[in-house]
Design a protein around this motif. Structure first.
Motif, PDB file in Angstrom:
ATOM      1  N   ASP A 160       0.842  -1.196   0.000  1.00 28.79           N
ATOM      2  CA  ASP A 160       0.000   0.000   0.000  1.00 28.79           C
ATOM      3  C   ASP A 160       0.875   1.243   0.000  1.00 28.79           C
ATOM      4  OD1 ASP A 160      -3.020  -0.532   0.317  1.00 28.79           O
ATOM      5  OD2 ASP A 160      -2.151  -1.945   1.751  1.00 28.79           O
ATOM      6  N   THR A 161       0.270   2.371  -0.367  1.00 29.87           N
ATOM      7  CA  THR A 161       1.003   3.626  -0.434  1.00 29.87           C
ATOM      8  C   THR A 161       0.083   4.798  -0.146  1.00 29.87           C
ATOM      9  OG1 THR A 161       2.338   5.054  -1.876  1.00 29.87           O
ATOM     10  CG2 THR A 161       0.584   3.805  -2.920  1.00 29.87           C
ATOM     11  N   PHE A 162       0.673   5.885   0.335  1.00 26.87           N
ATOM     12  CA  PHE A 162      -0.063   7.130   0.525  1.00 26.87           C
ATOM     13  C   PHE A 162      -0.017   8.011  -0.729  1.00 26.87           C
ATOM     14  CE2 PHE A 162       0.821   6.023   4.977  1.00 26.87           C
ATOM     15  CZ  PHE A 162      -0.423   6.255   5.542  1.00 26.87           C
ATOM     16  N   SER A 163       0.647   7.537  -1.775  1.00 27.98           N
ATOM     17  CA  SER A 163       0.900   8.380  -2.945  1.00 27.98           C
ATOM     18  C   SER A 163      -0.365   8.910  -3.594  1.00 27.98           C
ATOM     19  CB  SER A 163       1.717   7.604  -3.981  1.00 27.98           C
ATOM     20  OG  SER A 163       2.989   7.269  -3.485  1.00 27.98           O
TER      21      SER A 163
ATOM     22  N   PHE B 118      -2.578  11.047  -0.669  1.00 24.99           N
ATOM     23  CA  PHE B 118      -1.925  12.108   0.108  1.00 24.99           C
ATOM     24  C   PHE B 118      -0.968  12.890  -0.774  1.00 24.99           C
ATOM     25  CE2 PHE B 118       0.839  14.210   3.039  1.00 24.99           C
ATOM     26  CZ  PHE B 118       0.034  14.536   4.121  1.00 24.99           C
TER      27      PHE B 118
ATOM     28  N   GLY C 213       4.734   4.344   2.530  1.00 28.64           N
ATOM     29  CA  GLY C 213       3.766   3.280   2.298  1.00 28.64           C
ATOM     30  C   GLY C 213       4.001   2.172   3.299  1.00 28.64           C
TER      31      GLY C 213
ATOM     32  N   LEU D 159       2.335  12.084   8.742  1.00 23.74           N
ATOM     33  CA  LEU D 159       1.224  11.140   8.635  1.00 23.74           C
ATOM     34  C   LEU D 159       0.705  10.737  10.005  1.00 23.74           C
ATOM     35  CD1 LEU D 159      -0.123  10.068   6.077  1.00 23.74           C
ATOM     36  CD2 LEU D 159       2.120  11.042   5.636  1.00 23.74           C
TER      37      LEU D 159
ATOM     38  N   PHE E 200      -9.256  10.064   8.319  1.00 25.27           N
ATOM     39  CA  PHE E 200      -8.439   9.728   7.156  1.00 25.27           C
ATOM     40  C   PHE E 200      -9.253   8.964   6.122  1.00 25.27           C
ATOM     41  CE2 PHE E 200      -5.446   6.907   4.904  1.00 25.27           C
ATOM     42  CZ  PHE E 200      -4.670   7.882   4.293  1.00 25.27           C
TER      43      PHE E 200
ATOM     44  N   MET F 290     -10.106   9.901   2.202  1.00 24.76           N
ATOM     45  CA  MET F 290      -9.992   8.996   1.059  1.00 24.76           C
ATOM     46  C   MET F 290     -11.327   8.871   0.324  1.00 24.76           C
ATOM     47  SD  MET F 290      -7.393   5.896   2.040  1.00 24.76           S
ATOM     48  CE  MET F 290      -8.472   5.122   3.242  1.00 24.76           C
TER      49      MET F 290
END
Length: 557
Positions: free
Chosen positions: A317-320, A323, A330, A374, A388, A392
């Motif tokens: 997974d990633t916050f790219s 966020f 990630g 984060l 959060f 999303m």
């Protein structure tokens, strides 16, 4: 959800680790970490810089308030949403938290443990629990420097160099494929259709694998699962003892079906937002489980991780996408054995090709600032986990509207007799299929199987005629007919025409196609990939130019 005490422990899957990783030993210095943190010891060990010499005492960043996270991010984009500030500052000796509930600058700027900061890891575990559930008792998390780092480390963990073949979709992300190749993997494509990986082809490839001719039977499946037959694929992975590397940066961006009627879309969007209760004044008063249920039920997609009762899924997974790519953060979710070995990865390849085996000697952990930022957002002092997921949710709905706008304009500008598309259900991209069979210069010439040679007659000059510039190819379906096709040549010509004459850039399918040994795949070259991640004005202009370019190119023949 079953109580944690009843969950099975993951299977012993250590045989999937490559030999180099199995032989890496823990670092003696890192093993001393707990002792170095013991305040009752007079330490002359370590070697960490003194925090009084860090040339920063305070930093502030601004984020939208929890109360503004109602599924509509228009106010934030316009710069009129209510905001609040987070302050990170140095605190007194022995203090690890600021008043915002996150790590202070003394900790952020210092060396850290390789498994990430505790405050962030705990929040990621909560996110995983709400979005995917927990199916094994030893589920663990490893913090990465974003998606690319996670993919690279997964291949480094599991690929035996120059031995293993990794199975993947026949169209996949080239950077990830290059990462696999860099780790010494060969690649083998599995057919895809509108529903993702074809389980029948996956089963056929694994069941029919010839280790004498093809090498070691694949034990790794790398997949970007935007639309999959999850149950069938997981069952096949169990049957053949395959590890699933689930690279899923687009999981938060799962959409409902496209509707061409704009009024109906607006009504449905309003109804969708109404399903989520308004955010409370404080994160402590939010109900993250209720928020997650609305989020999960919207598109109804469940991950491979949510089905993983064996511990054979390594999820990335990633916050790219929700966020920002620049945060470079990630996480990998896997069984405890895999995560523990990920912590040991730290090999550096020397210029002479030899390996320096060490532990935590390269990337170490993601930088402290990213983790602190984060952790601040996820803290109950600010958004909390529920907030959060609300963010999303808003980002998902925004990208769904961008997809819908793209499809509206595609239908308006692009001639459907030449190019078609199937509305995507997740991500940021549409695949555009070009019908080259209607082009005047499209050629697909069957090559007749030569008759038995008659040594009593002269056959010189009677060979099959092959059009100039074409290669003789064999179909990838295993059929006996041989033919020539100029799909690749025409698509190259069209791509160049669109760039040079139309002023519009799309990515050609051959950039994503995984080669299959001995098979003709050029018929699969007749696709472009286009993104709808831009603003509406840019999408409108680009599709208008694309439509004009397509029409002119076909008309000129």
């Amino acid at each position: 959800m079953s109580p944690a005490a009843t969950l099975p422990e993951s299977l012993d899957l250590g045989h999937h680790l490559n030999k180099r990783i199995r032989n890496v030993q823990p670092s003696a210095m890192k093993a001393m970490g707990a002792l170095l943190a013991n305040k009752n010891l007079l330490s002359l060990g370590g070697g960490t810089p003194h925090p009084s010499l860090f040339p920063m005492s305070h930093t502030t960043f601004t984020l939208p308030t929890l109360q503004s996270l109602n599924g509509n991010i228009d106010d934030w984009r316009a710069g009129v949403a209510p905001t609040e500030e987070v302050h990170l500052k140095k605190t007194g000796p022995g203090t690890e938290m600021d008043e915002g509930g996150v790590l202070d600058l003394n900790v952020i700027l210092q060396y850290g443990l390789s498994n990430g900061y505790k405050e962030l890891v705990e929040k990621l575990e909560q996110i995983n629990l709400l979005l995917h559930g927990k199916t094994i008792s030893d589920a663990s998390i490893y913090v990465t420097l974003g998606n690319t780092d996670g993919v690279s480390k997964a291949f480094q963990l599991l690929v035996e160099p120059d031995v293993d073949t990794v199975l993947t979709e026949e169209y996949s992300f080239s950077s990830s494929l290059n990462s696999a190749r860099a780790k010494g993997a060969k690649l083998y494509p599995i057919k895809v259709d509108a529903d993702g990986l074809d389980p029948e082809d996956l089963e056929n490839v694994l069941s029919g694998w010839d280790e004498v001719a093809q090498g070691r039977k694949p034990h790794l499946l790398y997949t970007i699962p935007c639309g999959q037959r999850y149950e069938a694929i997981y069952a096949i992975a169990q049957k053949h003892d395959v590890i699933i590397i689930e690279d899923d940066p687009y999981f938060p961006l799962q959409f409902t079906a496209y509707q061409s009627d704009a009024t109906e879309r607006a009504d449905n969007l309003k109804a969708a937002r109404a399903k989520l209760a308004s955010p409370p004044a404080k994160a402590q008063d939010d109900d993250p489980a209720a928020v997650a249920k609305v989020f999960n039920d919207y598109a109804g997609v469940k991950s491979f991780l949510s089905r993983d009762v064996d511990g054979r899924v390594l999820r990335i997974d990633t916050f790219s996408k929700v966020f920002g790519p620049g945060v470079r953060l990630g996480w990998i979710s896997a069984n405890s054995l895999f995560v523990e070995r990920l912590l040991r990865i730290g090999g550096e390849l020397h210029c002479d090709g030899s390996w320096l085996i060490g532990l935590e000697t390269t990337t170490q952990i993601p930088n402290g600032f990213s983790q602190a930022v984060l952790a601040s957002y996820l803290s109950d002092k600010h958004w909390g986990i529920g907030g959060f997921i609300r963010w999303m949710w808003g980002v998902r709905l925004e990208y769904q509207q961008k997809r819908d706008f793209f499809l509206d304009k595609f239908a308006e500008y692009v001639p459907s007799e030449f190019v078609t598309t199937v509305p995507c259900g997740a991500g940021m991209f549409q695949w555009l299929k070009v019908d080259l069979t209607s082009h005047l210069r499209y050629i697909r010439t069957p090559i007749q199987t030569p008759a038995p040679v008659d040594l009593t007659s002269d056959t010189v000059g009677q060979e099959p005629v092959i059009p100039p510039g074409l290669q003789v190819k064999v179909p990838g379906n295993g059929g006996g007919t041989r033919y020539t096709t100029n799909t690749a040549e025409l698509m190259d010509e069209l791509w160049n025409y669109l760039v040079q004459e139309g002023g519009v850039l799309v990515l050609p399918a051959k950039s994503f196609l995984v080669p299959k040994p001995g098979a003709d795949q050029t018929e699969g070259f007749n696709f472009f990939r286009a993104t709808f991640a831009g603003d509406h004005e840019g999408i409108d202009k680009a599709l208008a130019a694309f439509g004009v370019g397509i029409k002119k190119w076909f008309e000129r023949g």
